[in-house]
Design an enzyme around this catalytic site. Sequence first.
Site, short mmCIF file in Angstrom:
data_model
loop_
_atom_site.label_atom_id
_atom_site.label_comp_id
_atom_site.label_asym_id
_atom_site.label_seq_id
_atom_site.Cartn_x
_atom_site.Cartn_y
_atom_site.Cartn_z
N TYR A 61 1.51 -6.15 7.71
CA TYR A 61 0.83 -6.35 6.43
C TYR A 61 -0.37 -7.29 6.61
O TYR A 61 -1.47 -7.01 6.12
CB TYR A 61 1.82 -6.91 5.41
N SER A 107 -5.44 -10.05 0.41
CA SER A 107 -4.24 -10.85 0.15
C SER A 107 -4.48 -12.22 0.78
O SER A 107 -5.32 -12.36 1.68
CB SER A 107 -3.03 -10.19 0.83
P1 NAI Z 1 2.52 -1.90 -6.85
O1 NAI Z 1 3.48 -1.38 -5.84
O2 NAI Z 1 3.03 -2.36 -8.17
O3 NAI Z 1 1.36 -0.85 -7.08
C1 NAI Z 1 0.73 -0.19 -6.01
C2 NAI Z 1 0.34 1.19 -6.47
O4 NAI Z 1 -0.29 1.86 -5.37
C3 NAI Z 1 1.53 2.05 -6.90
O5 NAI Z 1 1.24 2.69 -8.13
C4 NAI Z 1 1.68 3.05 -5.78
O6 NAI Z 1 2.18 4.31 -6.22
C5 NAI Z 1 0.24 3.17 -5.31
N1 NAI Z 1 0.17 3.67 -3.94
C6 NAI Z 1 0.90 3.27 -2.86
N2 NAI Z 1 0.58 3.99 -1.79
C7 NAI Z 1 -0.36 4.88 -2.19
C8 NAI Z 1 -1.08 5.90 -1.53
N3 NAI Z 1 -0.87 6.17 -0.24
N4 NAI Z 1 -1.98 6.61 -2.24
C9 NAI Z 1 -2.19 6.35 -3.55
N5 NAI Z 1 -1.53 5.40 -4.24
C10 NAI Z 1 -0.63 4.68 -3.56
O7 NAI Z 1 1.73 -3.07 -6.10
P2 NAI Z 1 0.89 -4.35 -6.62
O8 NAI Z 1 1.74 -5.54 -6.47
O9 NAI Z 1 0.25 -4.08 -7.90
O10 NAI Z 1 -0.19 -4.44 -5.44
C11 NAI Z 1 -1.46 -3.87 -5.55
C12 NAI Z 1 -2.29 -4.34 -4.38
O11 NAI Z 1 -2.37 -5.77 -4.37
C13 NAI Z 1 -1.75 -3.94 -3.00
O12 NAI Z 1 -2.83 -3.60 -2.16
C14 NAI Z 1 -1.08 -5.20 -2.51
O13 NAI Z 1 -1.04 -5.28 -1.11
C15 NAI Z 1 -1.98 -6.26 -3.11
N6 NAI Z 1 -1.35 -7.56 -3.25
C16 NAI Z 1 -0.26 -7.71 -4.07
C17 NAI Z 1 0.34 -8.94 -4.19
C18 NAI Z 1 1.52 -9.18 -5.06
O14 NAI Z 1 2.12 -10.26 -4.97
N7 NAI Z 1 1.89 -8.27 -5.93
C19 NAI Z 1 -0.17 -10.11 -3.44
C20 NAI Z 1 -1.33 -9.83 -2.61
C21 NAI Z 1 -1.89 -8.59 -2.54
#
Ligand code: NAI
Length: 258
Positions: free
Chosen positions: A155, A142
């Site tokens: 985070y 991130s």
């Molecule tokens: P999201 O919440 O839409 O998707 C994350 C997915 O990971 C979900 O399907 C969730 O069920 C799964 N997940 C969560 N904990 C889990 C676990 N313990 N075991 C297996 N699966 C698990 O999130 P998004 O926005 O797509 O983020 C994805 C990655 O990108 C994350 O690591 C987040 O920190 C990172 N990120 C996101 C940003 C944003 O603005 N959306 C910005 C910077 C980084």
Amino acid sequence: MTLFSLKNKTAIVTGGASGIGEAISKKFAAQGAQVHILEFNAENGDRTVAEISAAGGKATFHSCDVSNTEQVAQIVATIAEKQYIDILVNNAGIAHVGNLEGTAVADMDRIYNVNIKGVYNCMHAVIGKMKEKGGVIVNMASIASSVGISDRFAYSMSKGAVMTMTLSVAKDYLDQGIRCNSISPARIHTPFVDGFIGKNYPGKEAEMFEKLSKTQPIGRMGKPEEVANLALYLCSDEASFITGTDFPIDGGYIKLNG
Ligand code: NAI
């Protein structure tokens, strides 16, 4: 020659059934990879696999909590029995809002377990097999990893660790043909962001969405597909000279703000 082909490659994508991970799963499958989605949310896992199949791709959902070391090891071993694992994308992650004083021990543990130990678990389970013929790892960090985000103590801690674990693996496994890089998105419009806004700013969702969009010089949030395009490049053979690097994808946030 088709650029960025993942034909005959097997990829694991954690958290691959929502937001950025879902876009990566779909993009990789469209490029010919057999995708294994390690995901917490079974409903989204089944839906994503069905959508990939309907589009002619190959994907399998594995119900998995990445923070569970034994479960991850067992799922990876099952996949590796049948296929060589070429690609691992550690995308699963969770958020926490709070500064140092607003971060309880339980918050630290929860964020550590998923965002740090989850990445460790998956890399640890895969690396021994990946050493045989080489492969690629991409970890989702991130902008918090390098410039910090206010009110995100736990985070930021976790995403800093994702970046440095990436460097460590890139150095230690260079000779085994494993490339390891991280991606650092700024705000990308996903359920993760909608959930954050809904929880913290009830009734002011539209206003906050607008405000958060404007924190990025480009004037909008990123799209999951834009991050998936970068992940595809990094995991493709076209990126064969790239390892040990972090790639911000941030609408100008790091370099152009201020
Ligand atoms: P999201 O919440 O839409 O998707 C994350 C997915 O990971 C979900 O399907 C969730 O069920 C799964 N997940 C969560 N904990 C889990 C676990 N313990 N075991 C297996 N699966 C698990 O999130 P998004 O926005 O797509 O983020 C994805 C990655 O990108 C994350 O690591 C987040 O920190 C990172 N990120 C996101 C940003 C944003 O603005 N959306 C910005 C910077 C980084």
